[in-house]
Design a protein around this motif. Structure first.
Motif, PDB file in Angstrom:
ATOM      1  N   PRO A 142       4.017   5.136   1.274  1.00  0.00           N
ATOM      2  CA  PRO A 142       2.993   4.559   0.401  1.00  0.00           C
ATOM      3  C   PRO A 142       2.674   3.103   0.745  1.00  0.00           C
ATOM      4  O   PRO A 142       1.521   2.673   0.637  1.00  0.00           O
ATOM      5  CB  PRO A 142       3.614   4.685  -0.996  1.00  0.00           C
ATOM      6  N   ALA A 143       3.709   2.335   1.149  1.00  0.00           N
ATOM      7  CA  ALA A 143       3.470   0.946   1.541  1.00  0.00           C
ATOM      8  C   ALA A 143       2.536   0.890   2.745  1.00  0.00           C
ATOM      9  O   ALA A 143       1.603   0.068   2.804  1.00  0.00           O
ATOM     10  CB  ALA A 143       4.789   0.255   1.851  1.00  0.00           C
ATOM     11  N   LEU A 146       6.010  -1.707  -2.918  1.00  0.00           N
ATOM     12  CA  LEU A 146       6.453  -0.420  -2.385  1.00  0.00           C
ATOM     13  C   LEU A 146       7.430  -0.602  -1.228  1.00  0.00           C
ATOM     14  O   LEU A 146       8.411   0.142  -1.091  1.00  0.00           O
ATOM     15  CB  LEU A 146       5.239   0.408  -1.946  1.00  0.00           C
ATOM     16  N   ARG A 147       7.195  -1.610  -0.426  1.00  0.00           N
ATOM     17  CA  ARG A 147       8.073  -1.838   0.727  1.00  0.00           C
ATOM     18  C   ARG A 147       9.448  -2.325   0.276  1.00  0.00           C
ATOM     19  O   ARG A 147      10.484  -1.878   0.782  1.00  0.00           O
ATOM     20  CB  ARG A 147       7.439  -2.854   1.673  1.00  0.00           C
ATOM     21  N   VAL A 148       9.421  -3.226  -0.711  1.00  0.00           N
ATOM     22  CA  VAL A 148      10.701  -3.742  -1.210  1.00  0.00           C
ATOM     23  C   VAL A 148      11.520  -2.627  -1.847  1.00  0.00           C
ATOM     24  O   VAL A 148      12.759  -2.607  -1.748  1.00  0.00           O
ATOM     25  CB  VAL A 148      10.450  -4.889  -2.210  1.00  0.00           C
ATOM     26  N   THR A 149      10.854  -1.678  -2.459  1.00  0.00           N
ATOM     27  CA  THR A 149      11.569  -0.567  -3.103  1.00  0.00           C
ATOM     28  C   THR A 149      11.751   0.615  -2.149  1.00  0.00           C
ATOM     29  O   THR A 149      12.043   1.735  -2.585  1.00  0.00           O
ATOM     30  CB  THR A 149      10.808  -0.118  -4.359  1.00  0.00           C
ATOM     31  N   GLN A 155      -2.878  -0.180   5.079  1.00  0.00           N
ATOM     32  CA  GLN A 155      -4.057   0.378   5.760  1.00  0.00           C
ATOM     33  C   GLN A 155      -5.312   0.200   4.907  1.00  0.00           C
ATOM     34  O   GLN A 155      -6.400  -0.050   5.435  1.00  0.00           O
ATOM     35  CB  GLN A 155      -3.828   1.853   6.090  1.00  0.00           C
ATOM     36  N   GLN A 156      -5.172   0.327   3.575  1.00  0.00           N
ATOM     37  CA  GLN A 156      -6.307   0.081   2.697  1.00  0.00           C
ATOM     38  C   GLN A 156      -6.745  -1.377   2.776  1.00  0.00           C
ATOM     39  O   GLN A 156      -7.940  -1.685   2.704  1.00  0.00           O
ATOM     40  CB  GLN A 156      -5.932   0.463   1.264  1.00  0.00           C
ATOM     41  N   MET A 157      -5.780  -2.292   2.936  1.00  0.00           N
ATOM     42  CA  MET A 157      -6.123  -3.707   3.122  1.00  0.00           C
ATOM     43  C   MET A 157      -6.940  -3.892   4.388  1.00  0.00           C
ATOM     44  O   MET A 157      -7.896  -4.679   4.430  1.00  0.00           O
ATOM     45  CB  MET A 157      -4.858  -4.561   3.202  1.00  0.00           C
ATOM     46  N   LEU A 158      -6.561  -3.176   5.455  1.00  0.00           N
ATOM     47  CA  LEU A 158      -7.294  -3.309   6.718  1.00  0.00           C
ATOM     48  C   LEU A 158      -8.743  -2.849   6.590  1.00  0.00           C
ATOM     49  O   LEU A 158      -9.621  -3.373   7.276  1.00  0.00           O
ATOM     50  CB  LEU A 158      -6.587  -2.519   7.820  1.00  0.00           C
ATOM     51  N   HIS A 215      -3.991  -4.328  -3.244  1.00  0.00           N
ATOM     52  CA  HIS A 215      -3.307  -3.582  -2.176  1.00  0.00           C
ATOM     53  C   HIS A 215      -2.087  -4.357  -1.652  1.00  0.00           C
ATOM     54  O   HIS A 215      -1.043  -3.753  -1.353  1.00  0.00           O
ATOM     55  CB  HIS A 215      -4.275  -3.292  -1.037  1.00  0.00           C
ATOM     56  N   LEU A 216      -2.234  -5.672  -1.546  1.00  0.00           N
ATOM     57  CA  LEU A 216      -1.131  -6.491  -1.034  1.00  0.00           C
ATOM     58  C   LEU A 216       0.070  -6.433  -1.965  1.00  0.00           C
ATOM     59  O   LEU A 216       1.207  -6.221  -1.525  1.00  0.00           O
ATOM     60  CB  LEU A 216      -1.594  -7.937  -0.861  1.00  0.00           C
ATOM     61  N   ILE A 217      -0.197  -6.615  -3.269  1.00  0.00           N
ATOM     62  CA  ILE A 217       0.905  -6.565  -4.234  1.00  0.00           C
ATOM     63  C   ILE A 217       1.534  -5.178  -4.237  1.00  0.00           C
ATOM     64  O   ILE A 217       2.765  -5.023  -4.255  1.00  0.00           O
ATOM     65  CB  ILE A 217       0.392  -6.951  -5.636  1.00  0.00           C
ATOM     66  N   SER A 218       0.697  -4.164  -4.200  1.00  0.00           N
ATOM     67  CA  SER A 218       1.212  -2.794  -4.170  1.00  0.00           C
ATOM     68  C   SER A 218       2.044  -2.550  -2.925  1.00  0.00           C
ATOM     69  O   SER A 218       3.164  -2.012  -2.995  1.00  0.00           O
ATOM     70  CB  SER A 218       0.034  -1.816  -4.234  1.00  0.00           C
TER      71      SER A 218
END
Length: 481
Positions: free
Chosen positions: A71-72, A63-66, A77-80, A56-59
């Motif tokens: 989606p980021a 996603l945030r960088v792009t 939220q899935q990490m939480l 999830h972190l890598i995703s």
């Protein structure tokens, strides 16, 4: 428990990789990821959980960088769900929600991050920013103390707080504290904040510009000058610094001149001339408000030249005054002080030329008549004209002791001792502490045979100027006769 340092390391690696990608690289990577065969061997439960978090972190980071913010957000939220008590993830969500302008949610994540780990500065910084965006206008001034408290907590935890945003612009809690304090009229606190920024980032001229303005507001003119000079030393093309500096230096010149600190006054006027000249060169036309640049520069140079004459720095006076004359040849001040400067160095032809030019340019200028008349009297030439010129000056100012002294001296050179004595006795009544008047009076008394009175006048002169060798020589010579 999952180690956050590992999570952070993974984040940095992904951010660095993505920062180097162009759009086609990113598309190719997505295609490769879609086509790749996923190997999913079973792991122990705790490692399964770690794998999910890292995935999830890598995703989320990618996603945030792009710029795929929604989606980021979902990935964070899935990490939480796997690790709710992560101050790092709440901080990332706070920052992400700010980008998405969901300020209430961003504020909630800031508070949760602070609750989990109150010793990390970033959530406090983000909280301060969120509150500025939400409550930074005058309508919510009751919230400003809370905003200040958030930023003060940042610098308490990190006294050297400073960084750069994604757009490359610097950020710091000190910057916000300075801005808020200035808006509230607390210029000292604002100056303290920008002093810290100057300490942390000593080669950022924009902070010196802000600090210089605050010193000016605090009426600390000399500190303001020093601060603007530092900004110009870093970047000599900062026209705003030059614009502020010339005005401050003129103010300081006026004050120092009134206090009779002439050397310091001359130094500040020199700085004003330099900065104003640089301003003319650098300022964009839309910001240019001064339509009489040449005249103003000529005035400054004339003032500086006059100071140099008084300070007996005649060669410097002539240099700066001739520069002014090239710009405005019909400036009476410049011509007058050039005449006086040439008179002081014994260049009689040039002295007469510029004093006559002054009278022609400014017939009402009484001191020019007196200067030219005294010049003739001192050198024993054109004595009738000297008397006439000085009388014109006296007609304008009949109680001027210097003009009376000049007339008395001209009469003395003509051999009209009674007229000379009459004028010089009047002069000394107006200027009893003038060494020159006492000296002239002594000469007239001596010429009339009044030696006792002459010695008394010279004794008065030596009391006023104990080291005056010319007067001491007269006392020695005539006191022994």
């Amino acid at each position: 428990m999952i180690r956050l340092s590992a999570i952070l390391l993974a984040t940095l690696i992904v951010v660095n990789l993505n920062a180097q990608m162009n759009a086609s690289d990113a598309a190719a990577l997505e295609s490769t990821v879609d086509d790749a065969r996923i190997v999913d061997n079973s792991l122990q439960p705790e490692y399964e959980r770690a794998k999910r978090v890292y995935t999830h972190l890598i995703s989320a980071t990618y996603l945030r960088v792009t710029a795929k913010l929604f989606p980021a957000k979902k990935a964070y939220q899935q990490m939480l769900r796997e690790h709710e008590a992560s101050a790092f993830v709440h901080t990332q969500l706070a920052s992400l929600n700010m980008e998405m302008f969901d300020l209430p949610t961003a504020e909630q994540h800031c508070h949760r991050a602070i609750e989990i780990d109150p010793e990390v500065p970033m959530p406090y910084y983000l909280l301060g920013e969120v509150m500025i965006w939400r409550y930074g206008n005058a309508k919510h001034r009751d919230k400003w103390d809370d905003i200040v408290s958030a930023f003060q907590k940042v610098i308490q935890l990190d006294p050297d707080h400073y960084g750069f945003g994604k757009n490359g612009r610097p950020f710091s809690a000190y910057n916000y504290l300075g801005e808020i304090a200035e808006q509230m009229g607390d210029y000292q606190s604002a100056a303290n904040a920008f002093k810290e920024l100057v300490r942390i980032m000593p080669y950022q001229p924009m902070y010196y510009l802000r600090l210089g303005g605050l010193y000016n507001q605090l009426d600390n003119k000399q500190e303001a000058i020093t601060t603007y000079e530092r900004a110009i030393k870093i970047n000599r093309n900062l026209w705003r610094a030059h614009d502020a500096l010339w005005k401050l230096c003129v103010d300081q010149y006026d004050r120092l001149y009134q206090e009779d600190q002439l050397e310091a006054a001359a130094e500040h006027l020199q700085k004003a001339i330099h900065s104003y000249s640089e301003l003319k060169r650098l300022v964009p036309p839309a910001n240019h408000k001064h339509t009489h640049d040449n005249e103003l520069l000529a005035q400054f140079r004339a003032r500086l030249g006059s100071l140099y004459v008084v300070l007996e720095r005649e060669s410097e006076a002539i240099e700066v005054l001739e520069e002014a004359l090239e710009i405005t040849p019909n400036n009476p001040d410049t011509n007058y002080w050039l005449g006086i400067a040439y008179q002081e160095i014994g260049n009689l032809e040039q002295a007469e030329h510029y004093l006559r030019a002054t009278i022609a340019l400014s017939p009402e200028r009484e001191e020019a008549y007196n200067a030219l008349g005294y010049f003739f009297a001192e050198h024993g030439t054109n004595l009738d004209e000297a008397v006439r010129l000085i009388q014109i000056a006296l007609k304008k100012s009949p109680a001027n002791g210097a003009y009376l002294d000049s007339l008395g001296w001209a009469y003395f050179k003509q051999g009209k001792l009674n007229d000379a004595l009459k004028q010089l006795e009047k002069a000394v009544s107006y200027m009893p502490d003038s060494v020159e008047v006492q000296d002239h009076l002594g000469e007239v008394y001596l010429k009339k045979g009044l030696k006792k009175e002459a010695l008394a006048a010279w004794q008065k002169a030596i009391q006023l100027s104990p080291g005056n060798t010319a007067i001491l020589e007269k006392l020695k010579k005539h006191g022994q006769e």
